[in-house]
Design a protein around this motif. Structure first.
Motif, PDB file in Angstrom:
ATOM      1  N   SER A  24      43.916   8.596   6.659  1.00  0.00           N
ATOM      2  CA  SER A  24      44.029   7.567   7.687  1.00  0.00           C
ATOM      3  C   SER A  24      45.373   7.681   8.382  1.00  0.00           C
ATOM      4  CB  SER A  24      43.878   6.173   7.047  1.00  0.00           C
ATOM      5  OG  SER A  24      44.116   5.152   8.007  1.00  0.00           O
ATOM      6  N   ASN A  25      45.434   7.180   9.597  1.00  0.00           N
ATOM      7  CA  ASN A  25      46.712   7.094  10.299  1.00  0.00           C
ATOM      8  C   ASN A  25      47.302   5.695  10.185  1.00  0.00           C
ATOM      9  OD1 ASN A  25      44.840   5.809  11.914  1.00  0.00           O
ATOM     10  ND2 ASN A  25      45.840   6.406  13.840  1.00  0.00           N
ATOM     11  N   GLU A  26      46.725   4.862   9.322  1.00  0.00           N
ATOM     12  CA  GLU A  26      47.221   3.512   9.101  1.00  0.00           C
ATOM     13  C   GLU A  26      47.201   3.211   7.618  1.00  0.00           C
ATOM     14  OE1 GLU A  26      44.924   0.740  11.276  1.00  0.00           O
ATOM     15  OE2 GLU A  26      45.507   1.492  13.252  1.00  0.00           O
ATOM     16  N   THR A  27      48.060   2.293   7.198  1.00  0.00           N
ATOM     17  CA  THR A  27      48.008   1.806   5.829  1.00  0.00           C
ATOM     18  C   THR A  27      47.141   0.561   5.779  1.00  0.00           C
ATOM     19  OG1 THR A  27      49.985   0.447   6.167  1.00  0.00           O
ATOM     20  CG2 THR A  27      50.310   2.688   5.348  1.00  0.00           C
ATOM     21  N   GLY A  28      46.795   0.146   4.575  1.00  0.00           N
ATOM     22  CA  GLY A  28      46.000  -1.067   4.442  1.00  0.00           C
ATOM     23  C   GLY A  28      44.716  -0.809   3.693  1.00  0.00           C
ATOM     24  N   ASN A  29      43.941  -1.873   3.512  1.00  0.00           N
ATOM     25  CA  ASN A  29      42.728  -1.827   2.712  1.00  0.00           C
ATOM     26  C   ASN A  29      41.523  -2.133   3.582  1.00  0.00           C
ATOM     27  OD1 ASN A  29      41.461  -1.310   0.357  1.00  0.00           O
ATOM     28  ND2 ASN A  29      42.012  -3.223  -0.654  1.00  0.00           N
ATOM     29  N   ALA A  30      40.504  -1.304   3.491  1.00  0.00           N
ATOM     30  CA  ALA A  30      39.264  -1.555   4.212  1.00  0.00           C
ATOM     31  C   ALA A  30      38.404  -2.539   3.423  1.00  0.00           C
ATOM     32  CB  ALA A  30      38.523  -0.239   4.430  1.00  0.00           C
ATOM     33  N   ASP A  31      37.278  -2.942   4.016  1.00  0.00           N
ATOM     34  CA  ASP A  31      36.364  -3.833   3.308  1.00  0.00           C
ATOM     35  C   ASP A  31      35.873  -3.169   2.028  1.00  0.00           C
ATOM     36  OD1 ASP A  31      36.630  -5.657   5.321  1.00  0.00           O
ATOM     37  OD2 ASP A  31      34.845  -4.994   6.413  1.00  0.00           O
ATOM     38  N   ASP A  32      35.661  -3.991   0.995  1.00  0.00           N
ATOM     39  CA  ASP A  32      35.212  -3.406  -0.258  1.00  0.00           C
ATOM     40  C   ASP A  32      33.694  -3.289  -0.296  1.00  0.00           C
ATOM     41  OD1 ASP A  32      34.357  -5.983  -0.665  1.00  0.00           O
ATOM     42  OD2 ASP A  32      35.910  -6.481  -2.101  1.00  0.00           O
ATOM     43  N   VAL A  33      33.236  -2.448  -1.228  1.00  0.00           N
ATOM     44  CA  VAL A  33      31.811  -2.202  -1.414  1.00  0.00           C
ATOM     45  C   VAL A  33      31.488  -2.459  -2.876  1.00  0.00           C
ATOM     46  CG1 VAL A  33      29.965  -0.503  -1.292  1.00  0.00           C
ATOM     47  CG2 VAL A  33      31.819  -0.451   0.395  1.00  0.00           C
ATOM     48  N   ALA A  34      30.488  -3.290  -3.145  1.00  0.00           N
ATOM     49  CA  ALA A  34      30.077  -3.600  -4.515  1.00  0.00           C
ATOM     50  C   ALA A  34      28.804  -2.838  -4.847  1.00  0.00           C
ATOM     51  CB  ALA A  34      29.843  -5.104  -4.678  1.00  0.00           C
ATOM     52  N   ARG A  35      28.791  -2.185  -6.008  1.00  0.00           N
ATOM     53  CA  ARG A  35      27.637  -1.420  -6.460  1.00  0.00           C
ATOM     54  C   ARG A  35      27.270  -1.872  -7.872  1.00  0.00           C
ATOM     55  NH1 ARG A  35      27.085  -0.611  -1.921  1.00  0.00           N
ATOM     56  NH2 ARG A  35      27.113   1.351  -0.735  1.00  0.00           N
ATOM     57  N   PRO A  36      26.316  -2.791  -8.035  1.00  0.00           N
ATOM     58  CA  PRO A  36      25.974  -3.299  -9.371  1.00  0.00           C
ATOM     59  C   PRO A  36      25.009  -2.394 -10.119  1.00  0.00           C
ATOM     60  CG  PRO A  36      24.665  -4.425  -7.721  1.00  0.00           C
ATOM     61  CD  PRO A  36      25.581  -3.491  -6.969  1.00  0.00           C
ATOM     62  N   ASN A  37      25.051  -2.507 -11.444  1.00  0.00           N
ATOM     63  CA  ASN A  37      24.040  -1.919 -12.306  1.00  0.00           C
ATOM     64  C   ASN A  37      22.796  -2.806 -12.239  1.00  0.00           C
ATOM     65  OD1 ASN A  37      22.533  -1.400 -14.827  1.00  0.00           O
ATOM     66  ND2 ASN A  37      24.283  -0.128 -15.378  1.00  0.00           N
ATOM     67  N   ASP A  38      21.618  -2.235 -12.438  1.00  0.00           N
ATOM     68  CA  ASP A  38      20.379  -3.013 -12.331  1.00  0.00           C
ATOM     69  C   ASP A  38      20.116  -3.903 -13.536  1.00  0.00           C
ATOM     70  OD1 ASP A  38      19.817  -1.917  -9.872  1.00  0.00           O
ATOM     71  OD2 ASP A  38      18.647  -0.255 -10.703  1.00  0.00           O
ATOM     72  N   GLN A  39      20.778  -3.622 -14.680  1.00  0.00           N
ATOM     73  CA  GLN A  39      20.470  -4.341 -15.929  1.00  0.00           C
ATOM     74  C   GLN A  39      21.300  -5.602 -16.046  1.00  0.00           C
ATOM     75  OE1 GLN A  39      20.873  -1.912 -19.415  1.00  0.00           O
ATOM     76  NE2 GLN A  39      20.630  -3.629 -20.824  1.00  0.00           N
ATOM     77  N   ASN A  40      20.684  -6.699 -16.452  1.00  0.00           N
ATOM     78  CA  ASN A  40      21.369  -7.965 -16.657  1.00  0.00           C
ATOM     79  C   ASN A  40      21.865  -8.082 -18.094  1.00  0.00           C
ATOM     80  OD1 ASN A  40      20.942  -8.986 -14.021  1.00  0.00           O
ATOM     81  ND2 ASN A  40      18.866  -9.589 -14.574  1.00  0.00           N
ATOM     82  N   THR A  41      22.965  -8.818 -18.287  1.00  0.00           N
ATOM     83  CA  THR A  41      23.459  -9.095 -19.631  1.00  0.00           C
ATOM     84  C   THR A  41      22.731 -10.302 -20.203  1.00  0.00           C
ATOM     85  OG1 THR A  41      25.392  -9.702 -20.954  1.00  0.00           O
ATOM     86  CG2 THR A  41      25.350 -10.484 -18.693  1.00  0.00           C
ATOM     87  N   SER A  42      22.550 -10.317 -21.510  1.00  0.00           N
ATOM     88  CA  SER A  42      21.852 -11.430 -22.161  1.00  0.00           C
ATOM     89  C   SER A  42      22.760 -12.631 -22.391  1.00  0.00           C
ATOM     90  CB  SER A  42      21.260 -10.966 -23.501  1.00  0.00           C
ATOM     91  OG  SER A  42      22.293 -10.493 -24.356  1.00  0.00           O
ATOM     92  N   ASP A  43      24.069 -12.433 -22.311  1.00  0.00           N
ATOM     93  CA  ASP A  43      25.033 -13.517 -22.543  1.00  0.00           C
ATOM     94  C   ASP A  43      26.145 -13.391 -21.507  1.00  0.00           C
ATOM     95  OD1 ASP A  43      26.964 -15.302 -23.474  1.00  0.00           O
ATOM     96  OD2 ASP A  43      26.438 -14.971 -25.566  1.00  0.00           O
ATOM     97  N   VAL A  44      25.950 -14.028 -20.368  1.00  0.00           N
ATOM     98  CA  VAL A  44      26.856 -13.856 -19.229  1.00  0.00           C
ATOM     99  C   VAL A  44      28.272 -14.292 -19.572  1.00  0.00           C
ATOM    100  CG1 VAL A  44      27.334 -14.549 -16.857  1.00  0.00           C
ATOM    101  CG2 VAL A  44      24.986 -14.110 -17.576  1.00  0.00           C
TER     102      VAL A  44
END
Length: 531
Positions: A24-44
């Motif tokens: 990049s020609n600039e510093t800083g942070n772009a928007d983030d991207v979330a990628r979840p696993n498909d499996q749910n936990t039994s005890d959140v």
């Protein structure tokens, strides 16, 4: 691939399984991207609690990784006997604070994304990212860092900032200390030290000499078995602690090698940070972060100063030491047995957070190794496990024994030499055991703690301490179990058996005594009181 997909673009970022690439020609942070696993936990709740603890530990380790190495991996026990594996990383151009803030903001977003309630996932940002799973996704066999590619000329108007180094499993390399050292414990031999002058962690001797006012008496803040500790101030105003190893001391030379080769590989909020070293002729200097509140023994064994440590503060110190030892035993890239865990080797920062220090006697193992033997016993009486003191057998459980002694000292405010009960003196561990067994633990609790709250927590801590000092190695818990005991008050504790050396003093023959090299309880960084 980025050049093909992002033709004529001044900024691009690509995420891959094991790395990401950005220019990049600039510093800083772009928007983030979330990628979840498909499996749910039994005890959140339990899963998120364990995940948060792991992410916070890794965040601190990665942020403190220096100018090049800003990533960390580790694991923690989750609900239903699962193990949560994690990886966090920042681009190496970030400062420690900015990296820490970036990761903290990303981790805090978990409840507001599709990752919430899932057993794995990633949040990807242009300057930091993290991943966690309930399977070991980190291919440690590929953690080989080849030499960096030749310097390339890149037109300044096109790219002001270019970061290609976070492919941590492919192209990333931390500059090595070019040396012929080896970690030694038996048959000590003096070796040639070949450290290149360009090494970024090597300080100029004259700079440190000036910072300490030529190692003046006024700047002396402590003395240990291997040298003297001085306070110093660099030209930029940063305060440092300088350990000047005793000249012509072969033992000190070994400690110097151990500290440099081990501690530079370790980064954790509960370990003292080694900033660098200096060598000139026979001079050997170790430069650490300066911690203004001295060592723990200066507080806990002082009748006046220990009144400054209420139970909440002592319990936080105990938990911090436990986390530091757990990191050494299981969560770092190395397996380290400290071998000299004691109150004087725990230093306190301005907020009274504990940091384990003095790795001169530590031993390094491959991850699959858990124990070793030695014919040269090193350590401090009162903290050494019986199997180590008498037979030279040491393991992670040796550190657990030392930790148990330290916990009981934190509760009682007395050293493990003897316990003063009115006009009588009794064996420290024996008296603690008898008091717990007879339900009279109030007899051993520091009187300054009896007026405050937390009596249940104090009794539970005595119970945990006694579990750690059991004579049978197999009956002692691991540090992972200890950390869980300290953080989960609903966890049922097993019944401890009699502690080592119960009811009698240890008899050591003259031949065995000659093998033992003890360290003193005099190492510290300063004598200031808490703020």
């Amino acid at each position: 691939m980025l050049r093909e997909k992002c033709t004529n673009q001044k900024e691009a970022i690509g995420y891959y399984d094991e790395c990401f690439l950005k220019y990049s020609n600039e510093t800083g942070n772009a928007d983030d991207v979330a990628r979840p696993n498909d499996q749910n936990t039994s005890d959140v709740n339990r899963f998120n609690g364990a995940l948060r603890q792991l992410m916070d530990l890794l965040r601190g380790e990665a942020a403190a990784g220096g100018q090049l190495l800003k990533f960390a991996t580790g694991n923690i026990s989750g609900p239903d006997f699962s193990t949560i594996y994690g990886l966090v990383q920042c681009t190496p151009d970030l400062s420690e604070q900015v990296c820490n803030d970036c990761l903290e903001a990303a981790i805090n977003r978990i409840p507001n994304t599709d990752l919430y309630g899932r057993v794995g996932g990633r949040i990807l940002q242009s300057t930091c990212n993290f991943r966690y799973e309930i399977f070991d996704f980190i291919n440690r066999t590929t953690l080989v860092f080849p030499p960096p590619p030749p310097t390339m000329s890149i037109p300044q108007p096109v790219i002001a900032v270019i970061i290609t180094s976070l492919c941590i499993f492919m192209r990333f390399k931390k500059k090595k200390i070019q040396t012929s050292w080896s970690l030694v414990d038996e048959g000590i031999q003096t070796e040639t030290m070949a450290i290149g002058p360009s090494e970024s962690l090597q300080y100029d001797f004259s700079t440190i000499k000036t910072a300490t006012n030529d190692f003046s008496e006024d700047n002396k803040v402590g003395r240990g078995g291997f040298g003297t500790v001085y306070k110093g101030k660099l030209n930029d105003g940063h305060e440092i602690a300088v350990k000047r190893l005793a000249m012509n001391s072969q033992q000190g030379d070994v400690e110097f090698k151990n500290e440099v080769l081990l501690v530079l590989k370790l980064q954790h909020r509960n370990l003292v940070r080694l900033l660098g070293f200096s060598i000139e002729g026979i001079e050997r200097l170790l430069i650490y972060e300066f911690l203004p509140n001295a060592s723990l023994d200066r507080f806990i064994f002082d009748p006046t100063k220990r009144t400054l440590l209420d139970w909440e503060m002592r319990y936080n110190i105990i938990k911090g030491i436990a986390k530091g030892l757990l990191y050494l035993h299981e969560d770092s890239r190395l397996r380290i047995i400290h071998r000299d865990m004691k109150a004087s080797n725990v230093l306190l920062d301005a907020e009274m957070n504990p940091k384990i220090a003095d790795f001169g006697m530590a031993r390094l193992f491959n991850p699959e190794e858990t124990q070793g033997d030695t014919s040269r016993i090193v350590g401090t009486y009162g903290y050494m496990a019986p199997e180590y003191l008498l037979h030279g057998h040491f393991s992670v459980k040796s550190d657990v024994f030392s930790f148990g002694v330290l916990v009981l000292e934190m509760v009682t405010g007395q050293e493990n030499k003897c316990f003063r009960n009115g006009e009588n003196l009794e064996d420290f561990l024996s008296f603690a055991w008898k008091s717990w067994r007879h339900g009279t633990t109030s007899d051993i609790i520091d009187p300054t703690l009896k007026t405050g709250s937390g009596s249940h927590d104090i009794r539970r801590s005595i119970h945990i301490g006694l579990l750690c000092v059991q004579e049978n190695v197999n009956n002692r818990p691991t540090m992972d179990s200890v950390v869980h005991m300290l953080h989960s008050f609903s966890l049922t504790l097993p019944i401890p058996s009699e502690p080592a050396f119960f009811g009698s003093s240890t008899n050591i023959s003259d031949s065995e005594q000659s093998k033992i090299s003890t360290s003193t309880n005099e190492v510290s960084i300063s004598e200031f009181v808490p703020r």
